[in-house]
Design a protein around this motif. Structure first.
Motif, short mmCIF file in Angstrom:
data_model
loop_
_atom_site.label_atom_id
_atom_site.label_comp_id
_atom_site.label_asym_id
_atom_site.label_seq_id
_atom_site.Cartn_x
_atom_site.Cartn_y
_atom_site.Cartn_z
N UNK A 172 -1.19 4.23 -9.88
CA UNK A 172 0.24 3.91 -9.94
C UNK A 172 1.12 5.12 -9.58
N UNK A 173 0.62 6.35 -9.82
CA UNK A 173 1.40 7.54 -9.50
C UNK A 173 1.76 7.61 -8.01
N UNK B 124 4.52 5.23 -7.23
CA UNK B 124 5.74 5.86 -7.74
C UNK B 124 6.24 6.92 -6.75
N UNK B 125 5.31 7.70 -6.22
CA UNK B 125 5.66 8.75 -5.26
C UNK B 125 6.30 8.16 -4.00
N UNK C 252 9.78 6.97 -4.77
CA UNK C 252 10.73 8.06 -4.99
C UNK C 252 11.35 8.54 -3.68
N UNK C 253 10.49 8.73 -2.67
CA UNK C 253 10.99 9.25 -1.39
C UNK C 253 11.55 8.15 -0.48
N UNK D 4 -0.01 -3.08 -7.47
CA UNK D 4 0.45 -1.83 -6.86
C UNK D 4 1.73 -2.06 -6.06
N UNK E 11 4.77 -2.75 -8.32
CA UNK E 11 5.28 -1.51 -8.91
C UNK E 11 6.08 -0.71 -7.88
N UNK F 189 9.48 -2.35 -7.14
CA UNK F 189 10.39 -2.21 -8.26
C UNK F 189 10.97 -0.79 -8.32
N UNK F 190 10.11 0.20 -8.13
CA UNK F 190 10.54 1.60 -8.21
C UNK F 190 11.33 2.02 -6.97
N UNK G 202 14.95 3.78 -7.33
CA UNK G 202 15.38 5.05 -6.74
C UNK G 202 16.48 4.88 -5.68
#
Lengths: 203, 381
Positions: free
Chosen positions: B184-185, B188-189, B192-193, B212, B215, B218-219, B223
């Motif tokens: 998941x990291x 997320x990465x 973020x970008x 995956x 997630x 959604x993120x 961001x």
């Protein structure tokens, strides 16, 4: 409150004395929890039925077929009863393989009751020299009494008999379960670590 | 929507003949496959990166530059670039150079790599996989966007006043995707970008891909890069096709049964039902692929794994003919008809340049030196 107990049994024959011991441990745990007004949900995971899926998981990296459900059952349970036959002075390969394919941390802090069966009581130290180290590595909270069932135990009523040990182990597991909130594992997909924290070197 | 192929560059014995190609044959075959991909109308060719036998996928920019010189249109990408064990300074230089040589036909997919010893061979520790991916990419991101970078991190020597050359073509860095099967990291990465996220979608059941992607979407919205359905999603996939599905199954089975990753494990039938693998007729591949959209939403890039497990070059080229002639044209039309207007296409060089307000030369000219107080350009003038 309903407590979910997963009963993992690795016996290969049908009927199996390993399953028999697992059922008695489950029954004792259930009884002890009911005395405290708790309900239990017992989910039996017969590893024999999952033997092919477990091998496939070792090769592909993901649980297929019924194994996915079994993995969810065990990692989502409030407690686990794990019973194996003794093979070559240790737990069976199938038993170990199942715990090998669980996600890391699945059993961390989880109350676990251990049991093993064999033809003679000469194998009883398998509980302490093989099973306890495995579950210590998995960071499970193992109850003090682990139960060994040799063939002869199923026909004995002497002091310290199987029935007594089973009841004591069940009570110990129930006590551990009662002292905790029912818990599922934290889902990293529902609760991702925010990126700023990852960037700062956290996890 | 973009369609293409990705390769891991495995040198594997053909189980039907027992013959293993040489590295030379496999390297040359990879170039043939990439050229064929362009010829049959695919949009993307991507190569993996490995630093151990039985793979020929080291030095990916050499391979991609050679292919770029022999193609006109196809986008060249990686699947994946090892952001953990490769110095981000070299990635910045190598891919900016490739961007210039290919006139912008390049993007990258970041991955961590899962071969334990590769980390120590490159002076790293596999237990640092996620922190390496995060720190190294953060540096790479800056190197392509800031002319002069001073930087200090945990994993490489600090930089003082460093300028990565060449600067990105037209002042616009290559688009980046982040690939991960299960971390998941990494989703997320990517979010973020506002980069793309690519799900391997070969080895694991669709439920994992779905989680995956969900997630990441959604993120991505969290961001502030757009709404969740505007996130840039890519999927892998694996197919083998013949006109009659029984022929496809019969021909592919020995390759499946002996494949390096899942061979000698589940049956072809089990694996087909558990993962996105499709072995059958072109029509079956079309239907299955269209179905991906139902659990990941409208997505931007579909890559297929076609040349692995010892399949001979001739067979791979036939597969590409079928893919390009019978499958992709239908998929293009069907996916386009389903996609709402506000869902973007995958960014490419032209769209990124347009979004940046047009091309700008970003050459960094040498500063004045300490002795003469003049730059080399002035001295030679």
């Amino acid at each position: 409150m309903t407590r979910r107990i997963a009963v993992v049994t690795a016996g290969l024959s049908r009927p199996s004395s390993t399953r028999l011991l697992a059922d008695r441990l489950a029954e004792a745990t259930d009884k002890a929890l009911r005395l405290h007004g708790e309900r239990t949900e017992l989910d039996v995971v017969e590893l024999r039925d999952l033997a092919h899926d477990i091998t496939d998981n070792l090769l592909t990296g993901f649980p297929g077929g019924g194994l996915a459900t079994a993995v969810r059952t065990v990692s989502g349970a409030d407690a686990v009863i794990a019973v194996t036959p003794v093979f070559s002075a240790s737990y069976s390969g199938l038993f170990k393989s199942f715990f090998d394919v669980l996600e890391e941390g699945s059993l961390a802090g989880k109350p676990v009751l251990l049991g093993a069966t064999a033809g003679t009581a000469r194998h009883s130290l398998v509980l302490d020299f093989a099973m306890r180290p495995l579950f210590a590595y998995l960071r499970a909270t193992v109850v003090p009494t682990a139960v060994f069932g040799a063939s002869e135990d199923f026909g004995s009523n002497a002091a310290g008999s199987l029935a007594e040990r089973v009841d004591r182990a069940g009570r110990e597991l129930a006590d551990l379960v009662l002292g905790r909130e029912p818990s599922g594992p934290v889902d990293p997909f529902d609760n991702p670590t925010p990126f700023e924290q990852l960037l700062a070197g956290g996890s | 929507m973009q369609f293409g192929i990705f390769t891991v560059g495995d040198v594997t014995a053909d189980p039907t003949t027992g013959r293993t190609p040489t590295e030379h044959e496999r390297i040359k075959a990879t170039v043939e496959i990439a050229k064929k991909a362009e010829e049959v109308g695919l949009d993307v060719f991507a190569t993996g990166e490995h630093h151990n036998p039985p793979f020929i996928a080291s030095a990916p920019t050499t391979t991609l530059a050679f292919i770029a010189a022999q193609t006109e249109r196809i986008i060249l990408s990686t699947a994946t670039t090892l952001i953990t064990t490769t110095d981000p300074v070299l990635i910045a230089e190598n891919y900016a150079k490739l961007q210039h040589l290919s006139d912008g036909r390049v993007d990258l997919m970041m991955g961590r790599g899962n071969t334990g010893p590769v980390y120590p061979w490159f002076g790293k520790d596999i237990r640092d996989g996620i922190p390496l991916a995060i720190e190294n990419y953060h540096l790479l991101h800056r190197l392509w966007r800031e002319d002069v970078v001073s930087w200090e991190g945990k994993f490489r020597t600090p930089l003082q006043g460093y300028t990565s050359t060449p600067r990105p073509l037209d002042g616009v860095p290559p688009f980046v995707w982040h690939g991960s099967i299960r971390s998941p990291e990494i989703a997320e990465q990517a979010a973020y970008y506002g980069d793309g996220f690519f799900a391997n979608h070969i080895f694991w059941p669709k439920e994992h891909t779905e989680r995956m992607i969900s997630l990441y979407r959604r993120r991505f919205e969290h961001y502030g890069h757009g709404s969740a359905d505007q996130a840039i999603v890519g999927l892998g996939g694996q197919v083998f096709m013949r006109k009659n599905s029984q022929d496809a199954v019969r021909e592919f089975r020995p390759y499946f049964d002996n494949a390096p990753v899942y061979g000698h494990g589940p049956s072809l039938e089990d694996f087909t039902s558990q993962t996105p693998l499709t072995v059958g007729s072109p029509q079956q591949v079309i239907e299955r692929t269209l179905g991906f959209r139902e659990y990941v939403g409208d997505y931007q890039r579909q890559l297929f794994l076609m040349d692995h497990a010892g399949l001979p070059l001739k067979t791979v080229l036939e597969q590409l003919d079928i893919l390009g002639e019978e499958v992709v044209p239908v998929l293009r039309e069907e996916f386009a008809a389903l996609k709402p207007a506000h869902v973007p296409d995958a960014p490419n060089h032209a769209s990124l340049v347009a979004a940046a307000g047009g091309p700008k030369d970003s050459t960094v000219h040498a500063a004045a030196d300490d002795v003469t107080g003049r730059s080399p350009e002035e001295v030679t003038r």
